[in-house]
Structures are given as structure tokens and as C-alpha cells.
Design a protein around this motif. Sequence first.
Motif, short mmCIF file in Angstrom:
data_model
loop_
_atom_site.label_atom_id
_atom_site.label_comp_id
_atom_site.label_asym_id
_atom_site.label_seq_id
_atom_site.Cartn_x
_atom_site.Cartn_y
_atom_site.Cartn_z
N PHE A 185 18.91 60.70 55.77
CA PHE A 185 18.91 60.55 54.32
C PHE A 185 18.90 59.08 53.92
CE2 PHE A 185 21.83 59.50 50.81
CZ PHE A 185 21.13 60.02 49.73
N TYR A 186 19.70 58.29 54.62
CA TYR A 186 19.93 56.88 54.26
C TYR A 186 18.72 56.01 54.57
CZ TYR A 186 22.70 52.51 54.02
OH TYR A 186 23.19 51.28 53.70
N THR A 187 18.03 56.27 55.66
CA THR A 187 16.96 55.38 56.13
C THR A 187 15.56 55.92 55.92
OG1 THR A 187 17.00 56.29 58.38
CG2 THR A 187 18.51 54.47 57.91
N ALA A 188 15.40 57.15 55.45
CA ALA A 188 14.07 57.74 55.31
C ALA A 188 13.25 57.00 54.26
CB ALA A 188 14.19 59.20 54.92
N PRO A 189 11.93 56.86 54.47
CA PRO A 189 11.06 56.26 53.45
C PRO A 189 11.16 57.03 52.14
CG PRO A 189 9.90 56.46 55.53
CD PRO A 189 11.19 57.22 55.68
N LYS A 190 10.99 56.31 51.05
CA LYS A 190 11.06 56.90 49.72
C LYS A 190 9.68 56.89 49.07
CE LYS A 190 15.51 57.20 50.32
NZ LYS A 190 15.56 56.70 51.71
N ALA A 191 9.55 57.66 48.01
CA ALA A 191 8.24 57.82 47.37
C ALA A 191 7.88 56.65 46.46
CB ALA A 191 8.22 59.12 46.56
N SER A 192 8.90 55.90 46.04
CA SER A 192 8.65 54.80 45.11
C SER A 192 9.78 53.80 45.19
CB SER A 192 8.53 55.32 43.67
OG SER A 192 9.79 55.85 43.25
N LEU A 193 9.57 52.63 44.60
CA LEU A 193 10.64 51.63 44.54
C LEU A 193 11.82 52.14 43.73
CD1 LEU A 193 11.68 48.74 45.05
CD2 LEU A 193 10.47 48.03 42.96
N ALA A 194 11.56 52.87 42.65
CA ALA A 194 12.65 53.39 41.81
C ALA A 194 13.54 54.34 42.61
CB ALA A 194 12.06 54.10 40.59
N GLU A 195 12.94 55.24 43.40
CA GLU A 195 13.72 56.16 44.23
C GLU A 195 14.48 55.40 45.31
OE1 GLU A 195 12.91 59.74 47.45
OE2 GLU A 195 11.48 59.45 45.82
N TYR A 196 13.85 54.40 45.87
CA TYR A 196 14.46 53.57 46.91
C TYR A 196 15.71 52.87 46.39
CZ TYR A 196 14.47 49.48 50.16
OH TYR A 196 14.78 48.50 51.05
N THR A 230 10.15 46.91 54.01
CA THR A 230 10.40 47.39 52.65
C THR A 230 9.17 48.07 52.06
OG1 THR A 230 12.06 45.71 52.16
CG2 THR A 230 10.91 46.64 50.28
N TYR A 231 7.98 47.53 52.29
CA TYR A 231 6.79 48.03 51.62
C TYR A 231 6.38 49.41 52.16
CZ TYR A 231 7.19 43.08 50.88
OH TYR A 231 7.71 41.85 50.60
N ILE A 232 6.79 49.70 53.38
CA ILE A 232 6.58 51.05 53.92
C ILE A 232 7.63 51.99 53.35
CG2 ILE A 232 6.36 52.42 56.02
CD1 ILE A 232 4.23 50.19 55.63
N GLN A 233 8.87 51.51 53.29
CA GLN A 233 9.98 52.34 52.80
C GLN A 233 9.81 52.73 51.34
OE1 GLN A 233 11.32 53.19 55.92
NE2 GLN A 233 13.29 53.13 54.88
N THR A 234 9.18 51.86 50.55
CA THR A 234 9.04 52.14 49.12
C THR A 234 7.70 52.76 48.76
OG1 THR A 234 8.17 49.91 48.72
CG2 THR A 234 10.56 50.22 48.52
N GLY A 235 6.81 52.94 49.75
CA GLY A 235 5.49 53.49 49.47
C GLY A 235 4.54 52.49 48.85
N THR A 236 4.93 51.21 48.82
CA THR A 236 4.05 50.18 48.26
C THR A 236 2.83 49.97 49.14
OG1 THR A 236 5.96 49.09 47.24
CG2 THR A 236 3.96 47.77 47.49
N LEU A 237 3.02 50.02 50.45
CA LEU A 237 1.93 49.95 51.43
C LEU A 237 2.06 51.15 52.37
CD1 LEU A 237 2.06 46.16 52.45
CD2 LEU A 237 0.55 47.21 50.74
N THR A 238 0.95 51.54 52.97
CA THR A 238 0.99 52.67 53.90
C THR A 238 1.11 52.22 55.34
OG1 THR A 238 -1.44 52.71 53.97
CG2 THR A 238 -0.35 54.14 52.35
N GLU A 239 0.81 50.92 55.62
CA GLU A 239 0.93 50.42 56.98
C GLU A 239 1.16 48.92 56.96
OE1 GLU A 239 -2.69 51.17 59.05
OE2 GLU A 239 -3.95 50.07 57.63
N ILE A 240 1.88 48.45 57.98
CA ILE A 240 2.19 47.03 58.09
C ILE A 240 0.91 46.19 58.17
CG2 ILE A 240 3.19 45.29 59.63
CD1 ILE A 240 5.31 46.71 58.09
N ALA A 241 -0.13 46.73 58.80
CA ALA A 241 -1.37 45.97 58.97
C ALA A 241 -1.97 45.51 57.65
CB ALA A 241 -2.39 46.81 59.74
N ALA A 242 -1.61 46.18 56.56
CA ALA A 242 -2.13 45.77 55.25
C ALA A 242 -1.64 44.38 54.84
CB ALA A 242 -1.73 46.79 54.19
N LEU A 243 -0.59 43.90 55.50
CA LEU A 243 -0.07 42.56 55.20
C LEU A 243 -0.95 41.45 55.78
CD1 LEU A 243 3.77 43.09 55.71
CD2 LEU A 243 2.59 42.63 53.55
#
Length: 344
Positions: A44-55, A248-261
Motif C-alpha cells: 500500500f505504502y510503496t505502490a505506484p499511484k495514478a496521479s500526483l494528487a493521489e501520491y 517519483t515520475y514513475i510513482q506518480t504516473g508522470t512518466l511511464t519509464e525511466i528512459a523517458a528522462l
Amino acid sequence: MALFADLHRHLGGAVVPRILWRFLQRSQSEIIDRFAHYGDFEQFYTAPKASLAEYLEIHKLVESTQTTGTLPYFIQRLVRGAYTFENLAYLELRYTPYLRTPATLSQTERLDLMPAVVQCVAAASQVPGYPLLMPQILCLHTHLPYEVNRAMVQLAADCVPTVCAIDVAGGDRAYAERLPEFIELFNWARELGLKTTGHLFETRDGCYPDLLPYLMRIGHGIQIPLHYPELLPELAARGQCLEVCPTTYIQTGTLTEIAALRTVFDRCFEAGVDIVICTDNAGLHNVRLPAEYEALLTADVIDFQQLQACQTASFRHAFAWPHAQPPSQVLQDWLRQPSAPAIA
């Protein structure tokens, strides 16, 4: 010897799940009743979230447990872990002191307690045997009244050098209607001699260029190289850097993969804009700073030379690092010195 710096870590997200679970057990918190086993809580604590607001909702859970009575428990374990497992020499810890005061009190009473929170965090960070330099950044908040945010700017100025800067945090959608207010507060902070950073251009909802001139560093800022690269020359001219927190960007759904950085780093290096690699919420992600480095290298986002450039930049842009060089250079210089003569 500790070698690295993390310039962007939140107190609310710095607590690793096992330590928070043990605290909840010992304090007989009702929160623990929601989970049958530790594994359920960690998920529950570490799972990715659907948005920054949920995070950001997870932060509220942790903030409710952090008071002047409990902060030493969390801070001391944070210091030990950062020094031992992350090789940190320097850590800027950011949080909103108002949110560490009892919600049952009046606003005036809570404001009066904020200096004690700052003093508590400072005292708890002095852990014998763990020489980690940990100045504080006080976070203004998009969900708090103007009067509270203004009081936090004044508190930051009153607590220098314990406090090294101010920040603005909270959901970035809320910036729009209060942007003049935050510009005023950050301008005042600069007049008071405070250093400044702020959560900006993290998501597509947080792109407010009018606030950029008042910041010395940019919290996240990844949307600038991704979608507003025309702003990069301005950042370079001001000497601003991006505080990039990959997981963070994976956890908040901002990006789908680290490679996008990869685009973020490539465009910033080309424009002469520094990037410092940070954790943001190491406990909430259950990921420490060395793992952030490894993830970027594994995904071919950066190479080792670029990684070293980012690590060096973290000390150059640190608000309270007291030395001209990072510790790795100090160690190198020391190792190159002739050995001291042996004692007969």
C-alpha cells in the motif's frame, strides 16, 4: 567516507516502510488495523499511484505521526540510514513545520509551535558517529492560508543557518489561482536573504514560468526540457539547476519509464543547465540514492561521466555545503599527498 549529496528529500516521504510499520506497532496506532500483515502495508505504502494528487495523500498519513514527541525517532533513523546505506555527506531535508503541529489547536497556537518543530528536527539530526550535515528547507504549501505561509518565510529567516531555504509544495494545480501570492512571498524571501527552490514544472499541470525568476533551484522541472526547451537558456543564464527525482515520475504516473528522462538530461547538458539527482521520497519509494543512480545508468539515460557531473553539481548547488569542493575531491587530494613520516 560519505561522498554524496541529496538536495531534494521530504521528511514525510523519508521514512522507510519497515520503520514506519514498527512505529505504528509500538504506538498501537489504529492505522495498523487496516493491514493483516507487514507485506500488505508495504504494498500500500510503496505502490505506484495514478496521479500526483493521489501520491500526495500518502504524505498525510506520515505527517499525522510526526510531532515534536515522535520526530526524534524518525530523524535519527533517517540519519543513520542515509549515512550508512547511501553514503551521504549532505542532505537537505524539506517539510512544512505547520503540519507537524496538533491539528486540534488554533492556527495561532500552531504557528507558535513551529519554532519548536524546527529546533526538534535540528537536535535530532545530531546523531553521534554519523556526521551527516542536514540543513532544513521549509515548505510553503498550496493548501495552507497566506498568513501561515508568510509566517513560515519569517521562521526560515529567523532560523538561518539551521534552515537554509524555502520551497513551495502541495498539488501543483492549486498554484494557478495563488500565483501572485507565491511570487510575493518568494520575492520577500529573497529580500530577506533566503535561498529558494520550488516544486515547478513537475507535471503538465505545474508549468508556471512567472515563478521561475524567484527560484535559485527548480524542484523537478522536467517539463521544461520535455515541452518548453526554449526556457533552458534562461535557466542557464540564471545558474538554476533541476532537482530530478527519477523514481517519483514513475510513482506518480508522470512518466511511464525511466528512459523517458534521456531527453531531459540530453537537452539540459546541451543547454548548460545543471541537473542534480535526488530521491524526493526515498522511504515512500523504498529506493535509496545509489539505486536512483543505477536506474539511470542501466536505462542508458546517462553515462558515468555525466553521472559524476551531476554528483559534483549537487555540492555546487547545495545551499549550505560549507566547503569549496565535494568530499570526493577532498579525499582524492588527501590520498595524493606524500605519506606522513613513520614514527620511530
